[in-house]
Design a protein around this motif. Sequence first.
Motif, PDB file in Angstrom:
ATOM      1  N   ILE A 358       0.894  -1.347  -0.023  1.00  0.00           N
ATOM      2  CA  ILE A 358       0.003  -0.188  -0.034  1.00  0.00           C
ATOM      3  C   ILE A 358       0.695   1.108  -0.099  1.00  0.00           C
ATOM      4  O   ILE A 358       0.385   2.330  -0.242  1.00  0.00           O
ATOM      5  CB  ILE A 358      -1.018  -0.029   1.260  1.00  0.00           C
ATOM      6  CG1 ILE A 358      -1.892   1.102   1.086  1.00  0.00           C
ATOM      7  CG2 ILE A 358      -0.127   0.124   2.354  1.00  0.00           C
ATOM      8  CD1 ILE A 358      -2.791   0.927  -0.234  1.00  0.00           C
ATOM      9  N   ASP A 359       2.177   1.156   0.106  1.00  0.00           N
ATOM     10  CA  ASP A 359       3.162   2.315   0.288  1.00  0.00           C
ATOM     11  C   ASP A 359       3.163   2.873  -1.024  1.00  0.00           C
ATOM     12  O   ASP A 359       3.841   3.795  -1.336  1.00  0.00           O
ATOM     13  CB  ASP A 359       4.367   1.884   0.952  1.00  0.00           C
ATOM     14  CG  ASP A 359       4.782   0.512   0.449  1.00  0.00           C
ATOM     15  OD1 ASP A 359       4.490  -0.001   0.013  1.00  0.00           O
ATOM     16  OD2 ASP A 359       6.334   0.368   0.300  1.00  0.00           O
ATOM     17  N   LEU A 360       3.005   1.999  -1.994  1.00  0.00           N
ATOM     18  CA  LEU A 360       3.301   2.409  -3.644  1.00  0.00           C
ATOM     19  C   LEU A 360       2.010   3.329  -3.976  1.00  0.00           C
ATOM     20  O   LEU A 360       0.736   3.012  -3.620  1.00  0.00           O
ATOM     21  CB  LEU A 360       3.542   1.306  -4.568  1.00  0.00           C
ATOM     22  CG  LEU A 360       4.591   0.413  -4.154  1.00  0.00           C
ATOM     23  CD1 LEU A 360       4.850  -0.907  -5.084  1.00  0.00           C
ATOM     24  CD2 LEU A 360       5.817   0.985  -3.986  1.00  0.00           C
ATOM     25  N   ALA A 361       2.430   4.328  -4.862  1.00  0.00           N
ATOM     26  CA  ALA A 361       1.291   5.136  -5.493  1.00  0.00           C
ATOM     27  C   ALA A 361      -0.008   4.677  -6.485  1.00  0.00           C
ATOM     28  O   ALA A 361      -1.007   4.817  -6.148  1.00  0.00           O
ATOM     29  CB  ALA A 361       2.005   6.199  -6.340  1.00  0.00           C
ATOM     30  N   GLN A 362       0.574   3.461  -7.078  1.00  0.00           N
ATOM     31  CA  GLN A 362      -0.376   2.891  -7.837  1.00  0.00           C
ATOM     32  C   GLN A 362      -1.169   2.017  -6.799  1.00  0.00           C
ATOM     33  O   GLN A 362      -2.485   1.741  -7.263  1.00  0.00           O
ATOM     34  CB  GLN A 362       0.545   1.750  -8.689  1.00  0.00           C
ATOM     35  CG  GLN A 362      -0.708   1.032  -9.710  1.00  0.00           C
ATOM     36  CD  GLN A 362      -1.532   1.671 -10.671  1.00  0.00           C
ATOM     37  OE1 GLN A 362      -0.957   2.934 -10.999  1.00  0.00           O
ATOM     38  NE2 GLN A 362      -2.668   1.180 -10.928  1.00  0.00           N
ATOM     39  N   SER A 363      -0.789   1.470  -5.797  1.00  0.00           N
ATOM     40  CA  SER A 363      -1.752   0.728  -4.952  1.00  0.00           C
ATOM     41  C   SER A 363      -2.850   1.670  -4.299  1.00  0.00           C
ATOM     42  O   SER A 363      -4.159   0.988  -4.037  1.00  0.00           O
ATOM     43  CB  SER A 363      -0.947   0.205  -3.545  1.00  0.00           C
ATOM     44  OG  SER A 363       0.229  -0.519  -4.030  1.00  0.00           O
ATOM     45  N   ARG A 364      -2.623   2.571  -4.142  1.00  0.00           N
ATOM     46  CA  ARG A 364      -3.900   3.738  -3.577  1.00  0.00           C
ATOM     47  C   ARG A 364      -4.883   3.788  -4.426  1.00  0.00           C
ATOM     48  O   ARG A 364      -5.887   4.163  -4.214  1.00  0.00           O
ATOM     49  CB  ARG A 364      -3.189   4.867  -3.151  1.00  0.00           C
ATOM     50  CG  ARG A 364      -1.978   4.787  -2.111  1.00  0.00           C
ATOM     51  CD  ARG A 364      -1.714   6.321  -1.460  1.00  0.00           C
ATOM     52  NE  ARG A 364      -0.723   6.240  -0.756  1.00  0.00           N
ATOM     53  CZ  ARG A 364      -0.771   5.787   0.695  1.00  0.00           C
ATOM     54  NH1 ARG A 364      -2.032   5.654   1.055  1.00  0.00           N
ATOM     55  NH2 ARG A 364       0.183   5.587   1.373  1.00  0.00           N
ATOM     56  N   ILE A 365      -4.635   3.711  -5.843  1.00  0.00           N
ATOM     57  CA  ILE A 365      -5.684   3.920  -7.105  1.00  0.00           C
ATOM     58  C   ILE A 365      -6.227   2.463  -6.915  1.00  0.00           C
ATOM     59  O   ILE A 365      -7.697   2.553  -7.358  1.00  0.00           O
ATOM     60  CB  ILE A 365      -4.997   4.248  -8.294  1.00  0.00           C
ATOM     61  CG1 ILE A 365      -4.208   5.737  -8.147  1.00  0.00           C
ATOM     62  CG2 ILE A 365      -5.902   4.285  -9.342  1.00  0.00           C
ATOM     63  CD1 ILE A 365      -3.464   5.988  -9.568  1.00  0.00           C
ATOM     64  N   SER A 366      -5.655   1.327  -6.712  1.00  0.00           N
ATOM     65  CA  SER A 366      -6.194  -0.116  -6.854  1.00  0.00           C
ATOM     66  C   SER A 366      -6.936  -0.401  -5.985  1.00  0.00           C
ATOM     67  O   SER A 366      -7.764  -1.314  -6.071  1.00  0.00           O
ATOM     68  CB  SER A 366      -5.043  -1.157  -7.351  1.00  0.00           C
ATOM     69  OG  SER A 366      -4.319  -0.533  -8.449  1.00  0.00           O
ATOM     70  N   LEU A 367      -6.573   0.015  -4.731  1.00  0.00           N
ATOM     71  CA  LEU A 367      -7.455  -0.320  -3.427  1.00  0.00           C
ATOM     72  C   LEU A 367      -8.822  -0.093  -3.516  1.00  0.00           C
ATOM     73  O   LEU A 367      -9.547  -1.024  -3.432  1.00  0.00           O
ATOM     74  CB  LEU A 367      -6.911   0.398  -2.235  1.00  0.00           C
ATOM     75  CG  LEU A 367      -7.678   0.012  -1.081  1.00  0.00           C
ATOM     76  CD1 LEU A 367      -7.175  -1.605  -0.739  1.00  0.00           C
ATOM     77  CD2 LEU A 367      -6.743   0.741   0.317  1.00  0.00           C
ATOM     78  N   PRO A 368      -9.555   1.074  -3.834  1.00  0.00           N
ATOM     79  CA  PRO A 368     -10.909   1.203  -4.040  1.00  0.00           C
ATOM     80  C   PRO A 368     -11.609   0.244  -5.347  1.00  0.00           C
ATOM     81  O   PRO A 368     -12.697  -0.252  -4.833  1.00  0.00           O
ATOM     82  CB  PRO A 368     -11.269   2.711  -4.318  1.00  0.00           C
ATOM     83  CG  PRO A 368      -9.992   3.234  -4.783  1.00  0.00           C
ATOM     84  CD  PRO A 368      -8.943   2.197  -3.966  1.00  0.00           C
ATOM     85  N   LEU A 369     -10.969   0.125  -6.305  1.00  0.00           N
ATOM     86  CA  LEU A 369     -11.174  -0.712  -7.246  1.00  0.00           C
ATOM     87  C   LEU A 369     -11.327  -2.040  -6.686  1.00  0.00           C
ATOM     88  O   LEU A 369     -12.478  -2.932  -7.031  1.00  0.00           O
ATOM     89  CB  LEU A 369     -10.473  -0.645  -8.352  1.00  0.00           C
ATOM     90  CG  LEU A 369     -10.307   0.751  -9.125  1.00  0.00           C
ATOM     91  CD1 LEU A 369      -9.404   0.936 -10.381  1.00  0.00           C
ATOM     92  CD2 LEU A 369     -11.852   1.229  -9.438  1.00  0.00           C
ATOM     93  N   LEU A 370     -10.458  -2.712  -5.923  1.00  0.00           N
ATOM     94  CA  LEU A 370     -10.473  -4.001  -5.291  1.00  0.00           C
ATOM     95  C   LEU A 370     -11.596  -4.148  -4.628  1.00  0.00           C
ATOM     96  O   LEU A 370     -12.543  -5.288  -4.472  1.00  0.00           O
ATOM     97  CB  LEU A 370      -9.363  -4.344  -4.607  1.00  0.00           C
ATOM     98  CG  LEU A 370      -9.194  -5.544  -3.986  1.00  0.00           C
ATOM     99  CD1 LEU A 370      -9.273  -6.846  -4.985  1.00  0.00           C
ATOM    100  CD2 LEU A 370      -7.904  -5.902  -3.268  1.00  0.00           C
ATOM    101  N   ARG A 371     -12.061  -3.260  -3.713  1.00  0.00           N
ATOM    102  CA  ARG A 371     -13.076  -3.340  -2.586  1.00  0.00           C
ATOM    103  C   ARG A 371     -14.501  -3.264  -3.499  1.00  0.00           C
ATOM    104  O   ARG A 371     -15.477  -4.016  -2.981  1.00  0.00           O
ATOM    105  CB  ARG A 371     -13.085  -2.329  -1.584  1.00  0.00           C
ATOM    106  CG  ARG A 371     -11.880  -2.540  -0.448  1.00  0.00           C
ATOM    107  CD  ARG A 371     -11.701  -1.279   0.410  1.00  0.00           C
ATOM    108  NE  ARG A 371     -10.766  -1.605   1.193  1.00  0.00           N
ATOM    109  CZ  ARG A 371     -10.326  -0.694   2.159  1.00  0.00           C
ATOM    110  NH1 ARG A 371     -10.821   0.542   2.135  1.00  0.00           N
ATOM    111  NH2 ARG A 371      -9.349  -1.095   3.136  1.00  0.00           N
TER     112      ARG A 371
END
Length: 417
Positions: A358-371
């Motif tokens: 989650i410390d990467l920039a791309q991860s913060r974009i993918s997290l809401p899409l995953l949920r």
Amino acid sequence: MLPRCWAVLGGRAVPGAAGAMLPRCWALLGGRPPRGPALLLSPVLLPAGGRQRTLSTTCARCSKNRRLRQKRVISERKLTRYFVDHRKVRVVGGQGGGGGHSFYSEPRKIFGGPDGGNGGDGGHVILKADRQMKSLSSVLPFYQGFHGERGGSKNCYGANGAYLYVKVPVGTLVKEDGKVVADLTQHGEEYVAAYGGAGGKGNRFFLSNENRAPTLFTPGEPGQERVLHLELKTTAHAGLVGFPNAGKSSLLRAISSAKPAVAAYPFTTLNPHVGIVRYQDYEQVAVADIPGLIKGAHQNRGLGMAFLRHIERCHFLLYVVDLSVSQPWIQLQDLKYELEQYKKGLSERPCVVIGNKIDLAQSRISLPLLREQIDDRVIALSALTGDNLEELLLHLRELYDTYVKTEQSRGQSPLKW
């Protein structure tokens, strides 16, 4: 002291100085200390450079190495050699001892009758589960039980052969001709792999009213011989399931004291590791790091089924997905598909989805899409920096408490570490 003695000790004598030579120094020089008054010798030695140094009261040969031994760091490649999760073993029980053949005879009692004793039974070969064993690498390909002793005269029976215990890890599955014959899931559980042969009968056994002087005696029977296949399935409460380079080993290092190999370049773990998560109330939860799966693992691709069977022992699953990819929910779908194809109902066990990196920039974009794409609970964290590990530990304890209550309601004892 003689000049040659000083030469052995690495220096030269200084005339006029006084001191006493210790008895152990005489032993090093190959002589005996004098019985009379002690010789006055110099404790000051002059090496070849001329610098004075004090003669130590202890010898270098007599001193002990007091440095603590450190455990060698074993690489992932060498550790793979030591970790063995399947083994073919041939076991043979001990042979029974032969019966004795003798007649009792002494002065004034010539015809005392038969007195040959029976032979002892052969020893069994027993598989015993031990929690200290972590691999089948120490299991040999052949085991022979101890033989029974032969029967003696004067109605002396032969001693039975001792049992041969073979220690195996907890979670070992014993198969014969493709069929499961034993499942050692508890510490101290035993299984008789091969029975020893029965001891032979001595001629005293065949004494009857019709035959007062029997000469018949029987040999011992051979032990049972079997060929067994041992398979190890890692026993743990939770299993980390994910694709290679998802961060499973880093996560296990962050929540436990286990030290699986990690590096800054992509690679996959070659053998499973088990880490223990300890809580303040002294409860311990075992978490297994299963090597990374790939698409087609149920068809024995990649590491294949060699490590899929380790997931069967896990009571709840922790799916680790990489949030730095564009569509992390595809990884979760592929993981559940592989588990379901390997064993029906395996993907329906209690689980939680862990979004790593989650410390990467791309991860913060993918997290809401995953949920939005999945219905399971998602815990976003970073195994590298330790962000949000508390939420994972609390939820892991909830899954463990639910498992314990379920096992107790069924009347079974839950797995304890």
